[in-house]
Design a protein around this motif. Structure first.
Motif, short mmCIF file in Angstrom:
data_model
loop_
_atom_site.label_atom_id
_atom_site.label_comp_id
_atom_site.label_asym_id
_atom_site.label_seq_id
_atom_site.Cartn_x
_atom_site.Cartn_y
_atom_site.Cartn_z
N LEU C 88 -0.31 2.70 1.29
CA LEU C 88 -1.56 2.19 0.73
C LEU C 88 -1.30 0.97 -0.14
O LEU C 88 -2.05 -0.01 -0.10
CB LEU C 88 -2.24 3.28 -0.11
CG LEU C 88 -2.81 4.46 0.67
CD1 LEU C 88 -3.27 5.56 -0.28
CD2 LEU C 88 -3.97 4.01 1.55
N GLY C 89 -0.22 1.04 -0.92
CA GLY C 89 0.05 -0.03 -1.88
C GLY C 89 0.42 -1.34 -1.21
O GLY C 89 0.01 -2.40 -1.67
N MET C 91 -0.47 -2.38 1.83
CA MET C 91 -1.69 -2.98 2.43
C MET C 91 -2.65 -3.44 1.34
O MET C 91 -3.15 -4.56 1.34
CB MET C 91 -2.38 -1.96 3.33
CG MET C 91 -1.54 -1.55 4.51
SD MET C 91 -2.52 -0.94 5.88
CE MET C 91 -3.71 0.09 5.10
N GLY C 92 -2.88 -2.54 0.40
CA GLY C 92 -3.84 -2.86 -0.65
C GLY C 92 -3.36 -3.99 -1.53
O GLY C 92 -4.14 -4.85 -1.94
N LEU C 151 0.03 5.19 -7.24
CA LEU C 151 -0.71 4.24 -6.42
C LEU C 151 -1.08 2.99 -7.21
O LEU C 151 -0.84 1.87 -6.73
CB LEU C 151 -1.94 4.92 -5.81
CG LEU C 151 -2.78 4.00 -4.92
CD1 LEU C 151 -1.95 3.41 -3.79
CD2 LEU C 151 -3.97 4.74 -4.34
N PRO C 152 -1.65 3.12 -8.41
CA PRO C 152 -1.95 1.89 -9.15
C PRO C 152 -0.70 1.07 -9.41
O PRO C 152 -0.73 -0.15 -9.31
CB PRO C 152 -2.55 2.38 -10.46
CG PRO C 152 -2.49 3.84 -10.46
CD PRO C 152 -2.15 4.31 -9.09
N LEU C 155 0.21 -0.65 -6.10
CA LEU C 155 -0.75 -1.72 -5.80
C LEU C 155 -0.47 -2.95 -6.64
O LEU C 155 -0.42 -4.08 -6.14
CB LEU C 155 -2.16 -1.23 -6.14
CG LEU C 155 -2.92 -0.50 -5.06
CD1 LEU C 155 -4.22 0.04 -5.61
CD2 LEU C 155 -3.21 -1.44 -3.89
#
Lengths: 538, 297, 275
Positions: C88-89, C91-92, C151-152, C155
């Protein structure tokens, strides 16, 4: 337009949660029936309390003849002559709850590891699967609180600390009387009368005696540990100088304790005594242990924390006004403050563990300590003082005596299913049964049943320190003192009130400030009284 | 429909559509697991709500009033200032100093920096246990060392030293993070300005002060941002060693919150304390990011 | 001059040795203690030469306890969390770096601010969600809980890294006929590889080392190694031998992993911070 955007967000959120839950099928949810293979032994870092059970002789087998011909309704085995039997109604099917999974949450204490190590006995007899999760007490408190708050039963069986769980959460526990009186279920072997009554009162009830919420499970109690070698060797010297027999015992007063401790300090400094460095040591860290240590003195000086009736046994919702501004309490605080000035300097760093380690390292002559540490002291791998430790009850003060009691019970979560509750009842019966307690003695366990103490094996172990029985069961040496400590007038039970965790914190925090020299004993007592009265609304 | 839905979010929809869809899953997951807790905290902070209650009752500003008038709360913030400020400052100074040291030594630089990194990998709970072991009055190695030098002090049992000790634990564990970040930056500093400085007759200190440090300033800010977020939140070492004592000397706001949330199970109170911490973190984060952006500009 | 240079180096090495002592003595003491008997362990001055015993390790790994299971749980949770957050990170983070959204700065700050939430205060709301979804005591629940702080972080780290990858790179690839997404995977991701590795190691470390979330969200069967460490402090004594051994075991995987990718990590970290 906006709505479709929101819809997409939601769909995506759901999808991602689904993916997540799919991707970790390794999850092992307590409460769901199925379980993987790794469940024979309960959670424990090293399986058993190996530190304490260095002596591998199984006390349970050494004592009497395990009776193969026990009542046919008892599928567990291990019963010995003299103990009440586990009995079930005619035709009771012990396997009727086969397939149920029970989750037990408990502190990592001796009975928990003892039961965990022997859990297959129960599992094989009933077909019930038991997961014993052992964690630290604060985590037990938090997880039980969360479970109750959400009306969940992730844990069907809960270690019900009387002061942090039972006093607040009693309404979430099953009333065990209904199960005990249910004619279709087995009842408590030996009946409730066989539990040590004071322990049943504090561990089983809350507010009244109508509802029974939990059964006594363990019972650590503070007593005095001292170095027999030191006290024998310098007995005459002390007698010469001070004129009395200094051997710690029921007649010792706190003033004498102080005098003895100071004398040992001086002699150790002068090089006369080489066995130890300090006379006394305490568990005076800013921690629950400090409240415990102080309470012994407080009770001996005739003080108590609150004015309400039944404070220490069945407990009460409202403790009434604080009593700490009384002259007795202030006198106790003054004495305690003076005592800590001559205690081993590490005292303010230690909780009960640190103190026990220092004593085991041979640094200190006398410590007020939980009796369960006898197992550690008598283990030569962990201690330099094995064979040299004597135990007695704590000194008396001007108005009595206090030996802090710290026992806990186990109870059943009300929000479990009917079937789980009944299965949990079978577990409770087994886990607190005299024969089971007898079986797990070697885990460093202290029985909570009168009948177990009547067994010849136990009597021998307790009364003859040189006997084989005593060597196999290291706790024996401290248990005579503990039993003496449990007597009315000797034992001190802290207030059993819903707001105890806060009050406890206030007490040990302010005491810690006192010991650091930040406030006088009198101001400390006033401060605790003020803060607790504000909290309790009195 | 899709375009219509996403257009308002973007300035140049054509160019950035792919990026938007790449970011969306993260945003959704993050929102799902962080927005509810946030609103729950706000809600709980206005409720009389503890774990043993059947249902929360509206309390208005009761929790806020209790929290904000509690002297222990403000004292904890005061100690946090010392703990976080002292810890960050010490980490910054030591971190940079050791990075410069490593930068200046001619040989074994990689070996030394690798070795120096090790404490970074120790779990905070193990750090706590380890330092408790080292400082124990009965058998602690460091206690013994201090004693040998004539310092007979109870480091964790004396309010005058306990705070210093827990700061040192944090410094021990996290200085390497600053060091490796700064060292990485130093290694990318080009040769030319340094050579020019040599020609101008600058001494080492001047080169550090006027060339090297300014060039790694941005990395220092990044490292401080990460550390400042965690130093408020993480209390594992304090939980294992001093538990806030003695005499409350190490009761930082993080430990205070642990006590309210776990020991007292006062959800409403914990929410209000937690929100003040969140606010402080955000202000601190804003500050560092602002510094960062001004560096970028 | 030569002489002064030598003296300076001597001072530098002396200071370096001091710093290394400060950093390493606790770890060495831990590792050595884990190989001593309890009585030896408590001896002061500490004995440097002794016959090592591996009883504690043997008991941990082959004894009656569940230590191997703790280790497996820790491994699964950390790896799954890291993989998820990285996926996720990455891509995000790219989206965040290139996105040019209207609220880019706010989104970016919101992302990092979610990592600042004080854990004790968010445990109850998370518990409520998890118990509705039947995730209490499961690995999934713990992975989700770790995602809240990893996740944060991922990202934010990745977006700084991607900002440093010149946009020309992917535009060139797109001119060659790649789609944007393909260009991203083929060109941009490899260019940011050191950053990804650094992020991965740090995410792995944060999940591997966590105690607070694990203490609440795990159940019997899903407990992790830091929980095992905390359990050694019990009401009837601290098992120091095992505590030291557990500590040694906890740091080993991180150590090996960190050392293996040290070069990447240093490059990655500097890339994120240096323009």
């Amino acid at each position: 337009m906006n709505r479709s955007w929101v819809t997409k967000l939601i769909v995506l959120a759901i999808a991602s949660v689904l993916v997540l839950s799919a991707c970790s099928s390794g999850g092992n949810k307590p409460g769901s029936g199925s379980n993987s293979g790794s469940s024979q032994n309960a959670t424990n870092v090293n399986g058993n309390n190996s530190g304490d059970s260095g002596q591998s002789g199984n006390a349970g087998n050494a004592g009497g003849q395990p009776s193969g011909a026990a009542d046919s309704s008892d599928p567990f085995g291990g019963w010995v002559e003299g103990l009440p039997k586990i009995e079930a109604p005619e035709g009771f099917d012990w396997k009727q709850f086969e397939g149920v999974t029970l989750n037990v949450i408990t502190e990592n204490t001796p009975p928990s590891s003892g039961l965990a190590a022997n859990i297959e006995v129960f599992e094989q007899a009933t077909g019930i699967k038991v997961n014993i999760e052992q964690v630290n007490l604060d985590i037990v408190v938090e997880k039980a609180g969360l479970d109750f708050n959400a009306r969940n039963s992730n844990y069907q069986i809960i270690y019900a600390d009387p002061y942090q769980i039972l006093s607040k959460q009693a309404k979430h526990f099953v009333d065990l009387n209904t199960l005990n009186n249910d004619p279709t279920l087995p009842s408590i072997p030996g009946g409730l009368e066989d539990f040590i009554q004071s322990q049943l009162l504090v561990g089983g009830y809350m507010g009244d005696k109508e509802h029974l919420y939990a059964l006594p499970y363990d019972n650590p109690t503070m007593v005095l540990a001292y170095r027999k070698d030191v006290f024998e060797k310098y007995k005459d010297l002390f007698m010469q100088e001070k004129g009395y027999d200094w051997t710690p015992g029921p007649d010792m007063t706190w003033d004498q304790y102080y005098e003895v401790a100071l004398w040992i300090n001086e002699k150790a400094k002068a090089g006369v005594i080489s066995e130890v460095k300090y006379g006394t040591g305490h568990q005076a860290k800013q921690h629950d242990s400090l409240m415990n240590d102080f309470s012994n003195v407080l009770a001996a000086y005739g003080g108590d924390y609150f004015e309400a009736e039944n404070l220490g046994d069945i407990g009460t919702e409202n403790p009434g006004k604080s009593l700490l501004t009384s002259p007795e309490a202030i006198e106790a605080a003054e004495f305690y403050n003076e005592l800590l000035k001559i205690a081993a300097p590490g005292s303010t760093t230690w909780d009960w563990n640190g103190l026990a380690e220092a004593f085991a390292a041979g640094e200190i002559a006398m410590i007020p300590e939980w009796h369960e540490f006898a197992g550690m002291f008598e283990n030569p791998e962990l201690s330099k003082v094995a064979g040299k430790v004597g135990w007695t009850i704590l000194p008396k003060g001007p108005k009595g005596r206090g030996n802090m009691y710290g026992g806990t019970s186990i109870g059943i979560n009300k929000y479990a299913s009917d079937k789980e509750i009944k299965a949990a009842w079978l577990f409770l019966i087994w886990a607190t049964a005299p024969q089971t307690q007898y079986m797990i003695l070697d885990a460093g366990f202290t029985p909570t049943r009168y009948s177990v103490y009547q067994l010849p094996y136990i009597q021998k172990a307790m009364n003859d320190p040189e006997s084989q029985e005593a060597k196999e069961w290291p706790l024996a040496s401290s248990l005579i003192a503990a039993q003496e400590a449990w007597k009315e007038g000797n034992v001190y039970m802290r207030p059993k009130i819903p707001m105890w965790p806060q009050i406890d914190t206030i007490i040990y925090t302010e005491l810690s400030k006192m010991l650091a020299g930040r406030q006088s004993p009198a101001d400390t007592m006033k401060e605790i009284a003020k803060q607790s009265d504000r909290l309790t609304g009195n | 429909m899709q375009q219509a839905a996403s257009r308002p979010l973007m300035r140049k929809p054509k160019r950035n559509r792919t990026e938007f869809w790449m970011l969306l899953p993260s945003i959704v997951v993050l929102a799902a697991i962080s927005i509810f807790p946030f609103f729950f905290m706000v809600y709980a902070s206005f409720m009389d709500y503890s774990l043993d209650m059947d249902r929360p009752r509206f309390a208005g500003f009761g929790n806020w009033a209790d929290t904000l008038t509690d002297t222990a709360f403000w004292q904890s913030w005061g100690r946090t200032l010392v703990y976080a400020g002292g810890g960050l400052l010490a980490q910054l100074v030591f971190g940079c100093a050791i990075a410069l040291l490593l930068y200046h030594i001619p040989r074994f630089r990689n070996l030394f920096s690798t070795l120096f990194m090790l404490p970074l990998f120790v779990a905070p709970i193990v750090t706590g246990l380890l330092w408790r072991f080292l400082l124990d009055p009965t058998y602690g190695l460091y206690h013994w060392v201090l004693n040998t030098f004539g310092l007979d002090i109870q480091v964790l049992g004396d309010p005058s030293y306990a705070m210093f000790a827990v700061i040192m634990m944090d410094v021990w564990e996290w200085t390497p993070l600053i060091t490796i970040i700064v060292l990485a930056g130093l290694q990318t500093v080009p040769e030319e300005p340094l050579e020019a400085a040599d020609v101008d007759g600058a001494n080492s200190w001047q080169k550090i002060r006027y060339i090297l440090l300014p060039m790694v300033r941005r990395m220092i800010v990044v490292a401080l941002l990460v550390r400042s977020m965690d130093i408020l939140r993480y209390v594992d070492t304090i939980v294992i060693t001093t538990e806030g004592g003695p005499a409350d000397a190490t009761k930082t706001i993080g430990y205070y919150l642990m006590q309210v949330a776990f020991r007292f199970q006062d959800i409403g109170g914990a929410a209000s304390v937690g929100l003040t911490m969140l606010l402080a973190s955000i202000l601190m984060g804003r500050f560092f990011i602002k510094v960062l952006r001004s560096e970028e500009a | 001059m030569q002489h002064r240079q030598k003296l300076l180096h001597a001072v530098l090495y002396a200071l370096m040795t001091l710093s290394l002592l400060w950093a390493l003595v606790p770890i060495l003491h831990m590792i050595l203690s884990s190989m001593k008997t309890q009585v030896n362990m408590f001896e002061m001055p500490p004995r440097l030469f002794f016959t090592p015993t591996f009883d504690v390790y043997q008991e941990m790994f082959f004894g009656r306890g569940d230590f191997p299971q703790f280790l497996r749980n820790s491994l699964v949770v950390s790896v799954v969390t890291t993989a998820l957050c990285l996926l996720l990170g990455v891509m995000g983070g790219f989206g965040l770096a290139r996105g040019n959204f209207r609220w880019e700065k706010d989104v970016s700050f919101w992302v990092i601010s979610t990592r600042m939430a004080p854990i004790p205060a968010v445990i109850l709301p998370l518990y409520l969600i998890f118990s509705k979804l039947n995730l209490i005591g499961t690995t999934t629940g713990l992975v989700l809980a770790y995602t809240t702080f990893n996740l944060p972080f991922a990202l934010w780290m990745m977006s700084t890294f991607f900002k440093d990858v010149p946009a020309d790179l992917e535009e060139a690839a797109m001119i060659d006929g790649c789609g944007k997404f393909r260009a991203f995977w083929r060109v941009v991701v490899p260019a940011a590889a050191p950053g990804i590795v650094a992020t991965a190691v740090l995410c792995l470390m944060f999940s591997w080392n966590d105690y607070l979330f694990a203490s609440i969200f795990t159940g019997r069967g899903t407990q992790t190694v830091p929980i095992a460490a905390s359990l050694l402090v019990s009401q009837s004594g601290i098992k120091w031998g095992q505590a030291m051994a557990t500590g040694t075991v906890i740091i080993m995987p991180m150590l090996i992993c960190g050392l293996l990718v040290r070069k990447y990590m240093v490059r990655g970290l500097s890339m994120g911070a240096v323009k």
